[in-house]
Motif scaffolding. Structure first.
Motif, PDB file in Angstrom:
ATOM      1  N   PHE A 256       0.846  -1.190   0.000  1.00  0.00           N
ATOM      2  CA  PHE A 256       0.000   0.000   0.000  1.00  0.00           C
ATOM      3  C   PHE A 256       0.886   1.245   0.000  1.00  0.00           C
ATOM      4  CE2 PHE A 256      -2.729  -3.236   1.803  1.00  0.00           C
ATOM      5  CZ  PHE A 256      -3.984  -2.963   1.244  1.00  0.00           C
ATOM      6  N   GLN A 257       0.618   2.150  -0.941  1.00  0.00           N
ATOM      7  CA  GLN A 257       1.237   3.471  -0.930  1.00  0.00           C
ATOM      8  C   GLN A 257       0.321   4.387  -0.122  1.00  0.00           C
ATOM      9  OE1 GLN A 257       4.156   4.423  -2.235  1.00  0.00           O
ATOM     10  NE2 GLN A 257       4.640   2.461  -3.235  1.00  0.00           N
ATOM     11  N   LEU A 258       0.812   4.836   1.029  1.00  0.00           N
ATOM     12  CA  LEU A 258      -0.043   5.617   1.918  1.00  0.00           C
ATOM     13  C   LEU A 258       0.509   7.022   2.111  1.00  0.00           C
ATOM     14  CD1 LEU A 258      -0.843   3.092   4.816  1.00  0.00           C
ATOM     15  CD2 LEU A 258      -2.169   3.527   2.742  1.00  0.00           C
ATOM     16  N   ASN A 259      -0.423   7.970   2.197  1.00  0.00           N
ATOM     17  CA  ASN A 259      -0.111   9.299   2.698  1.00  0.00           C
ATOM     18  C   ASN A 259      -0.358   9.308   4.191  1.00  0.00           C
ATOM     19  OD1 ASN A 259       0.396  10.462   0.084  1.00  0.00           O
ATOM     20  ND2 ASN A 259      -1.821  10.485  -0.257  1.00  0.00           N
ATOM     21  N   GLU A 260       0.258  10.273   4.879  1.00  0.00           N
ATOM     22  CA  GLU A 260      -0.046  10.379   6.301  1.00  0.00           C
ATOM     23  C   GLU A 260      -1.542  10.648   6.487  1.00  0.00           C
ATOM     24  OE1 GLU A 260       2.429  13.554   7.732  1.00  0.00           O
ATOM     25  OE2 GLU A 260       1.057  15.097   7.021  1.00  0.00           O
ATOM     26  N   GLN A 261      -2.036  10.236   7.664  1.00  0.00           N
ATOM     27  CA  GLN A 261      -3.456  10.355   7.992  1.00  0.00           C
ATOM     28  C   GLN A 261      -4.315   9.362   7.176  1.00  0.00           C
ATOM     29  OE1 GLN A 261      -4.750  12.694  10.579  1.00  0.00           O
ATOM     30  NE2 GLN A 261      -2.565  12.324  10.963  1.00  0.00           N
ATOM     31  N   GLN A 262      -3.734   8.195   6.866  1.00  0.00           N
ATOM     32  CA  GLN A 262      -4.500   7.105   6.285  1.00  0.00           C
ATOM     33  C   GLN A 262      -4.382   5.877   7.173  1.00  0.00           C
ATOM     34  OE1 GLN A 262      -2.984   7.050   2.064  1.00  0.00           O
ATOM     35  NE2 GLN A 262      -5.163   7.305   1.579  1.00  0.00           N
ATOM     36  N   SER A 263      -5.371   4.991   7.068  1.00  0.00           N
ATOM     37  CA  SER A 263      -5.446   3.818   7.941  1.00  0.00           C
ATOM     38  C   SER A 263      -5.709   2.553   7.144  1.00  0.00           C
ATOM     39  CB  SER A 263      -6.566   3.993   8.980  1.00  0.00           C
ATOM     40  OG  SER A 263      -6.345   5.118   9.800  1.00  0.00           O
ATOM     41  N   LEU A 264      -5.274   1.429   7.701  1.00  0.00           N
ATOM     42  CA  LEU A 264      -5.578   0.106   7.169  1.00  0.00           C
ATOM     43  C   LEU A 264      -6.276  -0.707   8.251  1.00  0.00           C
ATOM     44  CD1 LEU A 264      -2.147  -0.791   5.473  1.00  0.00           C
ATOM     45  CD2 LEU A 264      -4.200   0.117   4.338  1.00  0.00           C
ATOM     46  N   PHE A 265      -7.354  -1.394   7.871  1.00  0.00           N
ATOM     47  CA  PHE A 265      -8.014  -2.353   8.751  1.00  0.00           C
ATOM     48  C   PHE A 265      -7.691  -3.763   8.255  1.00  0.00           C
ATOM     49  CE2 PHE A 265     -10.744   1.241   9.900  1.00  0.00           C
ATOM     50  CZ  PHE A 265     -10.943   1.023  11.259  1.00  0.00           C
ATOM     51  N   PHE A 266      -7.315  -4.646   9.169  1.00  0.00           N
ATOM     52  CA  PHE A 266      -7.067  -6.039   8.843  1.00  0.00           C
ATOM     53  C   PHE A 266      -8.277  -6.844   9.299  1.00  0.00           C
ATOM     54  CE2 PHE A 266      -2.979  -3.983   9.883  1.00  0.00           C
ATOM     55  CZ  PHE A 266      -2.468  -3.927   8.593  1.00  0.00           C
ATOM     56  N   GLY A 267      -9.230  -7.018   8.354  1.00  0.00           N
ATOM     57  CA  GLY A 267     -10.521  -7.532   8.772  1.00  0.00           C
ATOM     58  C   GLY A 267     -11.045  -6.612   9.861  1.00  0.00           C
ATOM     59  N   GLY A 268     -11.547  -7.211  10.935  1.00  0.00           N
ATOM     60  CA  GLY A 268     -11.928  -6.429  12.104  1.00  0.00           C
ATOM     61  C   GLY A 268     -11.020  -6.713  13.281  1.00  0.00           C
ATOM     62  N   PHE A 269      -9.850  -7.321  13.005  1.00  0.00           N
ATOM     63  CA  PHE A 269      -8.964  -7.761  14.081  1.00  0.00           C
ATOM     64  C   PHE A 269      -8.009  -6.680  14.559  1.00  0.00           C
ATOM     65  CE2 PHE A 269      -9.744 -12.033  12.113  1.00  0.00           C
ATOM     66  CZ  PHE A 269     -10.411 -12.575  13.199  1.00  0.00           C
ATOM     67  N   ALA A 270      -7.595  -5.778  13.678  1.00  0.00           N
ATOM     68  CA  ALA A 270      -6.605  -4.774  14.059  1.00  0.00           C
ATOM     69  C   ALA A 270      -6.655  -3.613  13.075  1.00  0.00           C
ATOM     70  CB  ALA A 270      -5.206  -5.387  14.099  1.00  0.00           C
ATOM     71  N   ARG A 271      -6.043  -2.509  13.468  1.00  0.00           N
ATOM     72  CA  ARG A 271      -6.019  -1.306  12.642  1.00  0.00           C
ATOM     73  C   ARG A 271      -4.628  -0.685  12.690  1.00  0.00           C
ATOM     74  NH1 ARG A 271      -9.689   3.725  14.608  1.00  0.00           N
ATOM     75  NH2 ARG A 271      -8.125   5.370  14.237  1.00  0.00           N
ATOM     76  N   PHE A 272      -4.197  -0.149  11.534  1.00  0.00           N
ATOM     77  CA  PHE A 272      -2.875   0.442  11.379  1.00  0.00           C
ATOM     78  C   PHE A 272      -3.057   1.876  10.906  1.00  0.00           C
ATOM     79  CE2 PHE A 272       0.573   1.584   8.484  1.00  0.00           C
ATOM     80  CZ  PHE A 272       1.725   1.128   9.102  1.00  0.00           C
ATOM     81  N   ASP A 273      -2.614   2.852  11.701  1.00  0.00           N
ATOM     82  CA  ASP A 273      -2.722   4.270  11.345  1.00  0.00           C
ATOM     83  C   ASP A 273      -1.343   4.825  10.993  1.00  0.00           C
ATOM     84  OD1 ASP A 273      -5.402   4.136  12.056  1.00  0.00           O
ATOM     85  OD2 ASP A 273      -5.108   5.055  14.026  1.00  0.00           O
ATOM     86  N   PHE A 274      -1.254   5.430   9.815  1.00  0.00           N
ATOM     87  CA  PHE A 274      -0.059   6.178   9.430  1.00  0.00           C
ATOM     88  C   PHE A 274      -0.304   7.623   9.847  1.00  0.00           C
ATOM     89  CE2 PHE A 274       2.564   7.790   5.544  1.00  0.00           C
ATOM     90  CZ  PHE A 274       3.606   8.145   6.396  1.00  0.00           C
ATOM     91  N   ILE A 275       0.231   8.003  10.997  1.00  0.00           N
ATOM     92  CA  ILE A 275      -0.067   9.298  11.591  1.00  0.00           C
ATOM     93  C   ILE A 275       0.697  10.431  10.896  1.00  0.00           C
ATOM     94  CG2 ILE A 275      -0.039  10.676  13.708  1.00  0.00           C
ATOM     95  CD1 ILE A 275      -1.961   8.358  13.861  1.00  0.00           C
ATOM     96  N   LYS A 276       2.006  10.233  10.760  1.00  0.00           N
ATOM     97  CA  LYS A 276       2.814  11.331  10.249  1.00  0.00           C
ATOM     98  C   LYS A 276       4.014  10.786   9.501  1.00  0.00           C
ATOM     99  CE  LYS A 276       5.092  15.624  11.765  1.00  0.00           C
ATOM    100  NZ  LYS A 276       5.435  16.475  12.938  1.00  0.00           N
ATOM    101  N   GLY A 277       4.335  11.421   8.360  1.00  0.00           N
ATOM    102  CA  GLY A 277       5.492  11.040   7.573  1.00  0.00           C
ATOM    103  C   GLY A 277       5.259  11.307   6.107  1.00  0.00           C
ATOM    104  N   GLU A 278       6.322  11.212   5.338  1.00  0.00           N
ATOM    105  CA  GLU A 278       6.188  11.391   3.902  1.00  0.00           C
ATOM    106  C   GLU A 278       5.485  10.191   3.285  1.00  0.00           C
ATOM    107  OE1 GLU A 278       9.898  12.244   2.054  1.00  0.00           O
ATOM    108  OE2 GLU A 278      10.466  13.800   3.520  1.00  0.00           O
ATOM    109  N   ARG A 279       4.876  10.421   2.122  1.00  0.00           N
ATOM    110  CA  ARG A 279       4.225   9.328   1.408  1.00  0.00           C
ATOM    111  C   ARG A 279       5.237   8.191   1.209  1.00  0.00           C
ATOM    112  NH1 ARG A 279      -0.016   8.102  -2.023  1.00  0.00           N
ATOM    113  NH2 ARG A 279       0.502   6.769  -3.814  1.00  0.00           N
ATOM    114  N   GLN A 280       4.818   6.981   1.542  1.00  0.00           N
ATOM    115  CA  GLN A 280       5.723   5.835   1.443  1.00  0.00           C
ATOM    116  C   GLN A 280       4.919   4.549   1.340  1.00  0.00           C
ATOM    117  OE1 GLN A 280       7.676   5.102   5.529  1.00  0.00           O
ATOM    118  NE2 GLN A 280       6.981   7.242   5.648  1.00  0.00           N
ATOM    119  N   SER A 281       5.627   3.457   1.079  1.00  0.00           N
ATOM    120  CA  SER A 281       4.955   2.172   0.900  1.00  0.00           C
ATOM    121  C   SER A 281       5.048   1.331   2.168  1.00  0.00           C
ATOM    122  CB  SER A 281       5.556   1.415  -0.287  1.00  0.00           C
ATOM    123  OG  SER A 281       6.919   1.139  -0.078  1.00  0.00           O
TER     124      SER A 281
END
Length: 376
Positions: A256-281
């Protein structure tokens, strides 16, 4: 427990390993089917299967009892074979193992290498595993890679046993669902002599279900029950979801190429927030049967509240309510480093950028979340 197993308030014990017998929980030590209570001698299901089928079944024990088993092994003369799950390395590792087994030699068998993409250099995995083990208080005589399920690398396990065992017993230890029973069953077929009776546990007075399996040279394979780590997601999910959470074929990483302030949900088991940083994979190494959903961080709470158990599934809404509530884990990835974030029992996310990142991981309370050097 079935009252027929008691006589004047005294519990019956297995004549093979000495454990207290019980009829309620097939997955726990001491289980005997109700229909087998009239057999002589009385054997728990685990010992019965060894004696009659040259095959051992899995059994579990709690953390306190498991640590007592390790301490007893440390007072014996045994080569410790610690089997771990490469998919959940830190989650299945027995941290500080040498505090309990002393100076006993440790062979670290890293199972499930068949789950990684084939292009990965095995020497990198070996060096990585040895370094991570040392960071967790384990000094290994050798690290061996294998796949018990695919029968890959078992010849290397056998060679390592011959190299380091000497005149010792072989004690196999590990968490649940790491492939311990599969490994022991192979050792039984190749090395054991089961013409005679099963021997009783070598530890007087124990009822922890340690089983001695005689070897051709007079020594033994010591089977220990698997330790249950509730810090692993795989121990908390319902059985019907295990086939989704635990991969059974090589993982196809999802990038996933994410910008800051984006999130990933893994099913409903967990969540990953990219809070701050340059766009990256970010590369996700998880079961490909598990759906991953991307959203904006500002919408993540509402999405979870409105769609958990439906769009964000598994688990189902009913099963989700049985899990502990999410807790937050703040993680800072330093600039210029290659790091993974492991969510124990679920998989890991590799941070591919070199500019650093501030992350927030949401996972059920008690689940282990760790930052580590990148495996891949």
């Amino acid at each position: 427990m079935d009252v027929s197993l008691e006589a004047s308030g005294v519990f019956q014990t297995c004549s093979g390993c000495g454990v207290k017998l019980q009829t309620e929980f097939p997955e726990k030590i001491g289980y005997i089917p109700p229909s087998a209570q009239e057999r002589e001698p009385l054997l728990c299901q685990r010992c019965y299967r060894i004696k009659h089928y040259n095959e051992i079944s899995s059994a579990t024990v709690n953390s306190a009892d498991f640590l007592e088993i390790l301490s007893q092994l440390g007072r014996s003369d045994a080569l410790i074979v610690h089997i771990v799950d490469l998919f959940d390395f830190e989650g299945s590792l027995i941290s500080g193992l040498h505090r309990f087994v002393g100076n006993a030699p440790v062979l670290l068998v890293v199972n499930k290498i068949d789950l990684l993409p084939k292009a990965i250099n095995p020497n990198r995995i070996l060096n990585w595993a040895q370094k991570q083990a040392k960071l967790n208080g384990i000094w290994t005589s050798k690290v061996v890679l294998c796949s018990a399920r695919k029968n890959i690398g078992f010849d290397r396990v056998v060679e390592a046993l011959s190299e380091f065992r000497g005149n010792r017993d072989v004690a196999v230890v590990g968490a649940t669902n790491v492939g311990k029973s599969t490994l022991i069953n192979r050792l039984i077929r190749d090395f054991s002599d089961l013409d005679g009776e099963l021997t009783t546990s070598p530890y007087p007075g124990t009822t922890l279900g340690v089983v001695n399996i005689p070897l051709d040279d007079g020594k033994s394979i010591i089977d220990t029950p698997g330790i249950v780590y509730t810090s692993r997601m795989s121990e908390l999910v319902e059985k019907r979801d295990l086939q989704i959470v635990l991969p059974d074929k090589p993982i196809k990483p999802t990038v996933f190429q994410l910008n800051e302030q984006q999130s990933l949900f893994f099913g409903g088991f967990a969540r990953f927030d990219f809070i701050k940083g340059e766009r990256q994979s970010f590369t996700c190494y998880m079961s490909n049967a598990l759906s991953i959903h991307r959203t904006k961080l500002e919408r993540a709470d509402d999405l979870y509240r409105e769609h958990r158990g439906q769009l964000l599934a598994p688990p189902s809404l009913e099963d989700m309510d049985k899990l502990p509530a999410f807790t937050k884990h703040a993680i800072r990835i330093p600039k210029g480093t290659d790091k993974d974030v492991l969510i124990s029992g679920l998989g890991w996310i590799k941070i591919n950028g070199t500019t650093g990142a501030e992350l927030m991981i949401h996972a059920p309370k008690g689940i282990k979340v760790v930052m580590r050097d990148s495996l891949v």
